[in-house]
Design an enzyme around this catalytic site. Structure first.
Site, mmCIF file in Angstrom:
data_model
loop_
_atom_site.group_PDB
_atom_site.id
_atom_site.type_symbol
_atom_site.label_atom_id
_atom_site.label_comp_id
_atom_site.label_asym_id
_atom_site.label_seq_id
_atom_site.Cartn_x
_atom_site.Cartn_y
_atom_site.Cartn_z
ATOM 1 N N GLU A 72 5.754 -2.168 -11.359
ATOM 2 C CA GLU A 72 4.239 -2.022 -11.065
ATOM 3 C C GLU A 72 3.898 -0.363 -11.491
ATOM 4 O OE1 GLU A 72 2.461 -2.444 -7.094
ATOM 5 O OE2 GLU A 72 0.534 -2.614 -8.027
ATOM 6 N N ASP B 137 7.580 -1.841 -0.574
ATOM 7 C CA ASP B 137 7.042 -0.562 -0.994
ATOM 8 C C ASP B 137 8.158 0.233 -0.622
ATOM 9 O OD1 ASP B 137 4.271 1.200 -1.630
ATOM 10 O OD2 ASP B 137 5.882 2.108 -0.750
ATOM 11 N N ASP C 39 -4.770 -9.593 -7.031
ATOM 12 C CA ASP C 39 -4.189 -9.114 -5.591
ATOM 13 C C ASP C 39 -5.115 -9.323 -4.732
ATOM 14 O OD1 ASP C 39 -3.675 -7.412 -3.523
ATOM 15 O OD2 ASP C 39 -2.198 -6.238 -4.943
ATOM 16 N N GLU D 192 -1.124 -12.677 -5.252
ATOM 17 C CA GLU D 192 -0.573 -11.708 -4.619
ATOM 18 C C GLU D 192 -0.935 -11.555 -3.139
ATOM 19 O OE1 GLU D 192 0.825 -8.389 -6.504
ATOM 20 O OE2 GLU D 192 0.409 -6.920 -4.707
ATOM 21 N N HIS E 25 6.341 -2.641 -4.962
ATOM 22 C CA HIS E 25 5.043 -2.299 -5.053
ATOM 23 C C HIS E 25 4.889 -0.805 -5.415
ATOM 24 C CE1 HIS E 25 1.355 -0.527 -2.670
ATOM 25 N NE2 HIS E 25 0.792 -1.267 -3.326
ATOM 26 N N GLU F 190 4.351 -6.099 0.270
ATOM 27 C CA GLU F 190 4.273 -4.553 0.303
ATOM 28 C C GLU F 190 3.834 -4.274 1.613
ATOM 29 O OE1 GLU F 190 0.596 -5.015 -2.313
ATOM 30 O OE2 GLU F 190 -0.181 -3.548 -1.071
#
Ligand SMILES: C[C@H](O)[C@H](O)CC(=O)C(=O)O
Ligand code: MG
Length: 395
Positions: A339, A292, A214, A241, A319, A269
């Protein structure tokens, strides 16, 4: 039977973890020299809290129906989002039918478009939308995933995000996503350190466990390309990511062409709405979109994003987002896994993602959550009554 109309909308701020999961105490893995766009300034490199990542706090939205039923949701946005909810958005709900979520969303979005479209305003809209779905589920006595069409599989399977994929493997997760620690400003030495951390983790978890990186918007195209090649060759990276700024659609499209075949590019996200995700997908920026649910516009908007992704053959793996993600992912074939953000400071234990704000929040056991664990009205969680709520604005 007609539903009771919406009587009142209220917005509160809460501090300390929960939906604002970066709002953690000292020594937490999530604030330990993680590469960010601010890492170019040495004084903001060690801690994300130093540049204000946790400045807003959690937004709690409550929507009360005429019969006293209360739907609620948590997301980020804190006090400024409270202002937007109380002073601007509440008017589009009070006196309305809770089943009219399409019209309510449309009015919230277009009435704020001149100062909104992304970021804080969409967080606030998402919080209201999620509280509305929670209310609808409670009024109809059905879990949100049933309102969304029902589960397409019996359980959710999770990868874990945190500093210890090796421990996540022992806990039954299907993969582990590590934060990147060093950005371009730390030069070649930082790049070598990033690769060394990844290869060390690969030696601990063995060849078959997924490892992801990430990058939290911290890289440029050249660095991301070099990192992707080395991480693929030396550590079998599964995906890279959020390597670039969320505004750099052109950079993502180039990155996707640059990375080795087989390595996935993921992002989204910090993207919002059907229009933002359409850019990512039409410009072929990534292999997996990662909205998200509390930041992209809520469930009402996610339905549109997910349907577009489905039609394009793009995978959608939200996310974080705790229960707001779980109820959605279980209804979607193009979301084959989810996740789990490891919020234990170590992270050596599984703790609920939005602890301590939610009660009854399910957690993965052996890396999985059964659909039956979601079988409660609405999103199936309660607001922890021991958390002090502050309501900065009224209307
Ligand atoms: C670990 C990342 O820097 C961030 O805090 C969380 C995130 O981006 C993710 O879970 O994805
Ligand atoms: Mg991320």
């Amino acid at each position: 039977m007609p539903l009771p109309l919406i009587r009142h909308v209220r917005a509160f701020v809460v501090r300390g973890g929960g939906a604002d999961y970066h709002d953690q105490g000292e020594g937490h893995w999530i604030d330990d020299h993680i590469a960010t766009p601010m890492s170019r300034y040495p004084e903001y490199r060690q801690s994300r809290q130093s540049f204000g990542i946790n400045i807003l706090g959690t937004l709690v939205v409550e929507i009360e129906a005429a019969d006293g039923t209360i739907g609620f949701a948590v997301t980020t946005g804190g006090e400024p989002a409270c202002f937007i909810v109380e002073k601007h958005l509440a008017r589009f709900l009070e006196g309305r039918d809770p089943a009219d979520y399409e019209k309510i969303w449309d009015q919230m979005y277009f009435s704020t478009q001149y100062y909104g479209r992304k970021g804080l305003v969409i967080n606030a809209i998402s919080g209201v939308d999620l509280a509305l779905w929670d209310l609808l589920g409670k009024l109809r006595q059905e879990p949100v995933y049933k309102l969304l069409g029902g589960n397409v599989r019996e359980e959710l399977q999770f990868y874990a995000t945190g500093a210890r994929p090796d421990l996540a493997k022992e806990m039954g997760f299907i993969g582990g996503k590590l934060p990147l620690h060093h950005g371009p400003a730390e030069g070649l030495e930082g790049l070598h350190k990033n690769i060394a951390a990844l290869t060390e983790m690969r030696s601990r978890v063995g060849d078959d466990f997924w490892l992801m990186l990430d990058c939290w918007m911290s890289l440029d195209l050249d660095y991301a390309t070099r990192l992707a090649h080395r991480a693929w060759e030396e550590a079998g990276l599964k995906w890279i990511e959020e390597a670039l700024s969320p505004d750099d659609y052109w950079g993502y499209a180039a990155l996707k062409k640059n990375v080795p075949r087989g390595l996935l590019v993921t992002t989204g996200e910090h993207e919002a709405t059907r229009w933002g995700f359409r850019m990512l997908m039409d410009m072929e920026c990534c292999d997996i979109i990662q909205p998200d649910v509390g930041w992209c516009g809520g469930v009402t908007e996610l339905i549109k994003i997910a349907n577009y992704a489905d039609s394009k053959g793009v995978m959608m793996v939200p996310h974080g987002s705790s229960v707001y993600s779980y109820h959605f992912v279980i209804t979607r074939h193009n979301s084959p896994f989810a996740e789990f953000l490891m919020m234990h400071p170590g992270p050596s234990e599984v703790v609920p993602m939005f602890a301590p704000q939610l009660l009854g929040e399910p957690v993965p056991v052996n890396g999985r959550i059964r659909a039956s664990a979601l079988d409660k009205p609405g999103f199936g969680v309660e607001l922890n009554p021991d958390i002090p709520l502050h309501r900065p604005y009224t209307h």
